[in-house]
Every structure is written in C-alpha cells, then in structure tokens.
Design an enzyme around this catalytic site. Structure first.
Site, PDB file in Angstrom:
ATOM      1  N   HIS A 290     -11.886 -13.941   2.352  1.00 21.60           N
ATOM      2  CA  HIS A 290     -13.069 -13.092   2.172  1.00 21.60           C
ATOM      3  C   HIS A 290     -14.258 -13.875   1.625  1.00 21.60           C
ATOM      4  O   HIS A 290     -15.387 -13.708   2.096  1.00 21.60           O
ATOM      5  CB  HIS A 290     -12.739 -11.910   1.272  1.00 21.60           C
ATOM      6  CG  HIS A 290     -11.664 -11.033   1.826  1.00 21.60           C
ATOM      7  ND1 HIS A 290     -11.168  -9.936   1.162  1.00 21.60           N
ATOM      8  CD2 HIS A 290     -10.985 -11.108   2.997  1.00 21.60           C
ATOM      9  CE1 HIS A 290     -10.232  -9.376   1.903  1.00 21.60           C
ATOM     10  NE2 HIS A 290     -10.092 -10.060   3.011  1.00 21.60           N
TER      11      HIS A 290
ATOM     12  N   ASP B 153      -5.402 -13.251  -3.859  1.00 26.49           N
ATOM     13  CA  ASP B 153      -4.887 -13.177  -2.481  1.00 26.49           C
ATOM     14  C   ASP B 153      -5.067 -14.535  -1.818  1.00 26.49           C
ATOM     15  O   ASP B 153      -6.191 -14.938  -1.504  1.00 26.49           O
ATOM     16  CB  ASP B 153      -5.655 -12.111  -1.680  1.00 26.49           C
ATOM     17  CG  ASP B 153      -5.077 -10.727  -1.882  1.00 26.49           C
ATOM     18  OD1 ASP B 153      -5.587  -9.772  -1.266  1.00 26.49           O
ATOM     19  OD2 ASP B 153      -4.124 -10.600  -2.672  1.00 26.49           O
TER      20      ASP B 153
ATOM     21  N   ASP C 235       2.411   1.740   3.338  1.00 28.57           N
ATOM     22  CA  ASP C 235       3.336   0.721   3.869  1.00 28.57           C
ATOM     23  C   ASP C 235       4.764   1.176   3.572  1.00 28.57           C
ATOM     24  O   ASP C 235       5.693   0.900   4.318  1.00 28.57           O
ATOM     25  CB  ASP C 235       3.129  -0.633   3.159  1.00 28.57           C
ATOM     26  CG  ASP C 235       1.747  -1.219   3.359  1.00 28.57           C
ATOM     27  OD1 ASP C 235       1.122  -0.917   4.394  1.00 28.57           O
ATOM     28  OD2 ASP C 235       1.285  -1.942   2.462  1.00 28.57           O
TER      29      ASP C 235
ATOM     30  N   ASP D   4      -6.884 -14.234   7.873  1.00 29.05           N
ATOM     31  CA  ASP D   4      -5.643 -14.090   7.083  1.00 29.05           C
ATOM     32  C   ASP D   4      -4.599 -15.110   7.514  1.00 29.05           C
ATOM     33  O   ASP D   4      -3.429 -14.789   7.717  1.00 29.05           O
ATOM     34  CB  ASP D   4      -5.081 -12.666   7.206  1.00 29.05           C
ATOM     35  CG  ASP D   4      -5.943 -11.639   6.472  1.00 29.05           C
ATOM     36  OD1 ASP D   4      -5.871 -10.455   6.817  1.00 29.05           O
ATOM     37  OD2 ASP D   4      -6.692 -12.040   5.554  1.00 29.05           O
TER      38      ASP D   4
ATOM     39  N   ASP E  21      -1.742 -12.949   0.999  1.00 35.16           N
ATOM     40  CA  ASP E  21      -2.207 -11.827   1.816  1.00 35.16           C
ATOM     41  C   ASP E  21      -2.572 -12.402   3.182  1.00 35.16           C
ATOM     42  O   ASP E  21      -3.749 -12.688   3.452  1.00 35.16           O
ATOM     43  CB  ASP E  21      -3.405 -11.144   1.167  1.00 35.16           C
ATOM     44  CG  ASP E  21      -3.808  -9.908   1.958  1.00 35.16           C
ATOM     45  OD1 ASP E  21      -4.829  -9.308   1.635  1.00 35.16           O
ATOM     46  OD2 ASP E  21      -3.083  -9.562   2.916  1.00 35.16           O
TER      47      ASP E  21
ATOM     48  N   MET F 248       2.562  -5.744  -7.886  1.00 36.70           N
ATOM     49  CA  MET F 248       1.270  -5.134  -7.545  1.00 36.70           C
ATOM     50  C   MET F 248       1.467  -4.033  -6.524  1.00 36.70           C
ATOM     51  O   MET F 248       2.307  -4.122  -5.633  1.00 36.70           O
ATOM     52  CB  MET F 248       0.332  -6.215  -6.989  1.00 36.70           C
ATOM     53  CG  MET F 248      -1.052  -5.735  -6.583  1.00 36.70           C
ATOM     54  SD  MET F 248      -1.172  -5.136  -4.881  1.00 36.70           S
ATOM     55  CE  MET F 248      -1.468  -6.656  -4.018  1.00 36.70           C
TER      56      MET F 248
ATOM     57  N   LYS G 208     -14.920  -8.132  -0.219  1.00 43.22           N
ATOM     58  CA  LYS G 208     -14.975  -8.676   1.150  1.00 43.22           C
ATOM     59  C   LYS G 208     -16.377  -8.402   1.671  1.00 43.22           C
ATOM     60  O   LYS G 208     -16.926  -7.323   1.420  1.00 43.22           O
ATOM     61  CB  LYS G 208     -13.923  -8.006   2.036  1.00 43.22           C
ATOM     62  CG  LYS G 208     -13.762  -8.646   3.412  1.00 43.22           C
ATOM     63  CD  LYS G 208     -12.660  -7.962   4.210  1.00 43.22           C
ATOM     64  CE  LYS G 208     -12.469  -8.599   5.585  1.00 43.22           C
ATOM     65  NZ  LYS G 208     -11.399  -7.925   6.361  1.00 43.22           N
TER      66      LYS G 208
ATOM     67  N   GLU H  37      -9.948 -13.063  -2.666  1.00 45.83           N
ATOM     68  CA  GLU H  37      -9.164 -13.534  -1.511  1.00 45.83           C
ATOM     69  C   GLU H  37      -9.858 -14.710  -0.851  1.00 45.83           C
ATOM     70  O   GLU H  37     -11.080 -14.657  -0.597  1.00 45.83           O
ATOM     71  CB  GLU H  37      -8.946 -12.419  -0.493  1.00 45.83           C
ATOM     72  CG  GLU H  37      -8.195 -12.919   0.746  1.00 45.83           C
ATOM     73  CD  GLU H  37      -7.803 -11.855   1.716  1.00 45.83           C
ATOM     74  OE1 GLU H  37      -7.292 -10.808   1.310  1.00 45.83           O
ATOM     75  OE2 GLU H  37      -8.043 -12.063   2.933  1.00 45.83           O
TER      76      GLU H  37
ATOM     77  N   HIS I 125       0.887  -1.161   0.000  1.00 44.65           N
ATOM     78  CA  HIS I 125       0.000   0.000   0.000  1.00 44.65           C
ATOM     79  C   HIS I 125       0.931   1.217   0.000  1.00 44.65           C
ATOM     80  O   HIS I 125       2.030   1.139   0.567  1.00 44.65           O
ATOM     81  CB  HIS I 125      -0.856   0.071   1.273  1.00 44.65           C
ATOM     82  CG  HIS I 125      -1.743  -1.080   1.504  1.00 44.65           C
ATOM     83  ND1 HIS I 125      -1.310  -2.261   2.088  1.00 44.65           N
ATOM     84  CD2 HIS I 125      -3.054  -1.253   1.251  1.00 44.65           C
ATOM     85  CE1 HIS I 125      -2.336  -3.086   2.201  1.00 44.65           C
ATOM     86  NE2 HIS I 125      -3.391  -2.518   1.692  1.00 44.65           N
TER      87      HIS I 125
ATOM     88  N   GLU J  73     -10.947  -6.088  -5.225  1.00 44.27           N
ATOM     89  CA  GLU J  73     -10.975  -7.127  -4.191  1.00 44.27           C
ATOM     90  C   GLU J  73     -12.224  -6.999  -3.345  1.00 44.27           C
ATOM     91  O   GLU J  73     -12.478  -5.945  -2.749  1.00 44.27           O
ATOM     92  CB  GLU J  73      -9.748  -7.019  -3.299  1.00 44.27           C
ATOM     93  CG  GLU J  73      -9.731  -8.046  -2.175  1.00 44.27           C
ATOM     94  CD  GLU J  73      -8.448  -8.050  -1.404  1.00 44.27           C
ATOM     95  OE1 GLU J  73      -7.448  -7.502  -1.894  1.00 44.27           O
ATOM     96  OE2 GLU J  73      -8.431  -8.585  -0.285  1.00 44.27           O
TER      97      GLU J  73
ATOM     98  N   ASP K 222     -11.987 -12.070   9.627  1.00 46.76           N
ATOM     99  CA  ASP K 222     -10.920 -12.270   8.638  1.00 46.76           C
ATOM    100  C   ASP K 222      -9.619 -12.681   9.327  1.00 46.76           C
ATOM    101  O   ASP K 222      -8.946 -11.882   9.957  1.00 46.76           O
ATOM    102  CB  ASP K 222     -10.712 -10.928   7.895  1.00 46.76           C
ATOM    103  CG  ASP K 222      -9.780 -11.063   6.712  1.00 46.76           C
ATOM    104  OD1 ASP K 222      -9.513 -10.035   6.070  1.00 46.76           O
ATOM    105  OD2 ASP K 222      -9.334 -12.199   6.426  1.00 46.76           O
TER     106      ASP K 222
HETATM  107  C1  DIG Z   1      -7.040  -6.991   2.615  1.00 48.99           C
HETATM  108  O1  DIG Z   1      -7.373  -8.294   2.272  1.00 48.99           O
HETATM  109  C2  DIG Z   1      -6.603  -6.224   1.406  1.00 48.99           C
HETATM  110  C3  DIG Z   1      -5.575  -5.200   1.767  1.00 48.99           C
HETATM  111  O2  DIG Z   1      -4.604  -5.853   2.514  1.00 48.99           O
HETATM  112  C4  DIG Z   1      -5.025  -4.822   0.440  1.00 48.99           C
HETATM  113  O3  DIG Z   1      -5.603  -3.635   0.052  1.00 48.99           O
HETATM  114  C5  DIG Z   1      -5.417  -5.919  -0.508  1.00 48.99           C
HETATM  115  C6  DIG Z   1      -4.247  -6.296  -1.354  1.00 48.99           C
HETATM  116  O4  DIG Z   1      -4.005  -7.635  -1.379  1.00 48.99           O
HETATM  117  N1  DIG Z   1      -5.950  -6.974   0.365  1.00 48.99           N
HETATM  118 MN    MN Z   2      -6.486  -9.173   0.478  1.00 49.43          MN
HETATM  119 MN    MN Z   3      -8.127 -10.551   4.314  1.00 50.22          MN
END
Ligand code: DIG
Ligand code: MN
Ligand code: MN
Length: 389
Positions: free
Chosen positions: A222, A247, A59, A259, A289, A90, A185, A219, A56, A183, A257
């Site tokens: 998600h 992801d 980051d 992760d 991710d 990316m 969610k 993802e 990001h 993406e 979530d």
């Molecule tokens: C969360 O799943 C999102 C953020 O971490 C980011 O914007 C995106 C990129 O993989 N995934």
């Molecule tokens: Mn993600």
């Molecule tokens: Mn996530």
C-alpha cells in the site's frame, strides 16, 4: 534437516485465512484453485510452520450463516486451533465485499449502512476476542470516492472518527484488551481512499477520543502504491509507539495492489525493513498479507507461504551480518562521529548554548567538500545481500 531458515513460533509468522485461501481470481480471470475450508487452511499453515492465523469475520463465518452453522464452524475451528497449536493474534471485519458497502462502510452517505457497519464490526470484535485475538485491524477498503462531488472529505473523516470512537468505547465496555490497528491504502478498490497512507493514519489517530488504544497496520504494497519508502513510514510508527501490527508482502511500484510474496519484487527494501524491525525489537506478528501467483496450485501456495517466511529469516541473518561487518560499521561510526568542539551544544536548549552557537565560527566551505563514502557503503550492503560478505 532443519536450517536456520525454518520458521519457529518465536518468529511470530502469521497468515490471514484469505491469503493462503486465495483462489486466484482477478478482475480478468476466474478462480484457478478450489476453495479450502478454514480448518483445511489451519492444517496447511501448520504444515508450513506458521505461528498463527488471522481472519475477517466472513473468512471464518459466511455472512448469511444460521446460528447453528455459526456454532458448528466455531467449534470445528477451535478444535483445529487446539490440534495444530496455531494462535489467532489478529482479527478484522470485512467491510468491503458485500454490496451493501458499495459506497463505503463508516463513511457511507447512508446512515443505515454506517450503523450496519458498526453492528457488523462489534460482532466481529466479539468473534475475534473469542478466538484469542489481541489486535483488531481496520482496513477501510471502500472508505473513499470515485467523485468528490459525493462527499465532503472533512465530513467523511468525522464519520470515520465517530465510528472508531464508538468502537473504542465498545471495547472498553466489553473489557476487551484489544489494540486497534488502522491500515492505510491510497486507492483500490475505490478511486481514492481516505487516510491514504500510514502518515495520514498517524495524524488521524491523534484526533480520536482514545488515541492510546489505536495504532497502525502498515502494508508494504500500500505504501509502495503511493510511491513511498515503506521503512520510513514504519519508522514513524515505531517512533510514535504505534506499530501495533504489520502487513508484509511486496509490490512493484506504480502497479495495482499485487500482494506479492515477501521479497518477491524489492529485496533491498525488504532487507532495510527487516533490519528496521529487528534493530528496534518489534515484538508483534510478522503477518504476510499476500497470496500466491494465479499460476500456482495448492503446492504452489505452500511454496508461497514458505518463501515469505524463509525470505524474512534470510534477510534477518543478512541484517545481523550488516550490523557485525567491521568495514560497514567503521564507515557508519566515522560518519556519525561528532567533532569534540561541538559537544558543548549537545542536550537541551539553553540561552547560553544558543548564544555560543550563534557565535560559533563554522567553516562551511571546507566541510561542504567532505565526501561521505555512501557509494562504498551501499556497495558493501549489496555485497552482504549477494552473499559475498
Ligand atoms: C488488505 O490489505 C487488508 C485486508 O486484507 C484486511 O482487512 C487487512 C488485514 O491485514 N489487510
Ligand atoms: Mn493488508
Ligand atoms: Mn494489499
């Protein structure tokens, strides 16, 4: 000693700075790991064998950095990229952490915030392209509501479309060969998020001015949060030519979530996902991710990263075994064998075909008695995964 599970650049394994840089805090606990600089994280990723790194904007460059600080950060990062050989496939924008985004970014009720989000994203696109990114992800972490009294959801979708259309035009104007990946969610951190699943996103993309520039970044966690079969959503994206990024992580159904490390919760669904990606020759990044358990120290973070990549490669080998297992392939061949008599109906529609099909003497009762041997097929799949085939 190298094994066939050691990551190589051609595997395209990537991690976000925020993943291996995750300091372990959660809503009920403070950070447990010291912060690491982007440069330190590059060397950590090089050590574990990653191909690339994503970020990001914030980051890499803290939101209130001075122009001098920005210059130094970028210079050091580029030097470390060159030194490690890592690439940046990316980039994305943080449109969720700063308080200004408390009511969303592109869908905020406040036009001041919506326009600030556009400015921040354009600058983030500039930064991503400068570091070599070819995919730009949009995760609308705050694009949603706690109460639908606050916004008309149709108006919110229109605001999201206006923003993506504007940014597509910016990319074209700047001659950035960026592919946008949206993406989805279903919720968290907002009560409900717009465009909640990959399916919603595919529908939304079709309403854009430049749909050809925009795909999805599904993802695992998600779609699992939404109680969905992740491979089916990815298959829909592949079929639509819209799987621009992915992801990878893991998630226990019905939880926030998590992760988790790839394969940490649902090895079998992870297997079917890897099989799908490899069977269909997905050529993009395998982006993890995810982050290490809060229990871990920096060595544990490396265990986490290595585990993501090793699990992917082990499951890739299992998929190959599945595809070459004579008994499994024999069962699948039998299941998909077409009666010769039905060959007359293959191919495009014709009036003759339709009339012949309407007149065809199907024997419904006898065909309905046919057993499909899926119990055996699934057991054989388990035995491939358990390493006894
Ligand atoms: C969360 O799943 C999102 C953020 O971490 C980011 O914007 C995106 C990129 O993989 N995934
Ligand atoms: Mn993600
Ligand atoms: Mn996530």
């Amino acid at each position: 000693m190298t094994t066939s599970y050691d990551p190589k650049p051609e595997h395209k394994f990537t991690f976000g700075l925020w993943t291996v840089g995750n300091k372990g805090s959660d809503p009920f606990g403070a950070e447990v790991r010291d912060p690491k600089s982007p440069v330190d994280l590059l060397y950590l990723l090089a050590e574990v064998g990653a191909y690339g790194v994503n970020f990001h904007d914030n980051d890499l460059i803290p939101i209130d950095s001075t122009p001098e600080e920005i210059g130094t950060i970028k210079e050091n990062f580029k030097k470390a990229l060159k030194d490690t050989g890592l690439v940046v496939p990316m980039a994305t924008t943080n449109l969720f952490y700063d308080p200004i985004f408390r009511d969303g970014a592109f869908t905020s009720n406040d036009a001041y915030v919506r326009n600030y989000a556009l400015q921040k994203t354009m600058k983030s696109m500039d930064l991503g392209v400068e570091m070599g990114a070819e995919v730009f992800v949009f995760w609308g972490g705050r694009e949603g509501t706690e109460t639908d009294a606050s916004k008309d959801p149709v108006e919110s979708i229109k605001r999201m479309r206006d923003a993506i259309n504007f940014l597509c035009e910016y990319a074209l104007d700047q001659q950035y060969a960026l592919k946008f990946a949206l993406e989805a969610k279903p919720n968290e951190p907002r009560g409900d998020l717009y465009n909640a699943t990959t399916g919603h996103m595919l529908g939304f993309i079709s309403t854009l001015d430049h749909p050809e520039m925009v795909g999805v970044n599904p993802e695992v966690a998600h779609e699992h949060m939404a109680g969905l079969n992740f491979s089916h959503g990815v298959a829909q994206a592949i079929d639509a030519g819209k799987l621009f990024h992915i992801d990878l992580n893991d998630q226990v159904f019905g939880r926030y979530d998590q992760d988790l490390r790839f394969g940490a919760a649902n090895l079998k669904s992870a297997f079917f996902l890897v099989k799908l990606l490899e069977d269909h020759h997905y050529s993009g990044s395998r982006h993890f991710d995810a982050h290490a358990y809060r229990t871990e120290d920096q060595e544990g973070v490396k265990d986490f990263a290595r585990g993501c990549m090793r699990t992917y490669l082990i499951l890739k080998e299992k998929a190959d075994r599945f595809n070459h297992d004579a008994e499994i392939q024999g069962l699948l061949g039998e299941l998909n064998k077409m009666d010769n008599d039905l060959l007359q109906f293959k191919g495009p529609y014709s009036q003759t075909k339709a009339q012949a099909l309407k007149a065809y003497p199907f024997d419904r009762k006898s065909r309905s008695m046919k057993g499909l041997r899926y119990e055996l097929l699934d057991q054989l799949t388990n035995e491939v995964l358990l390493g006894v085939r």
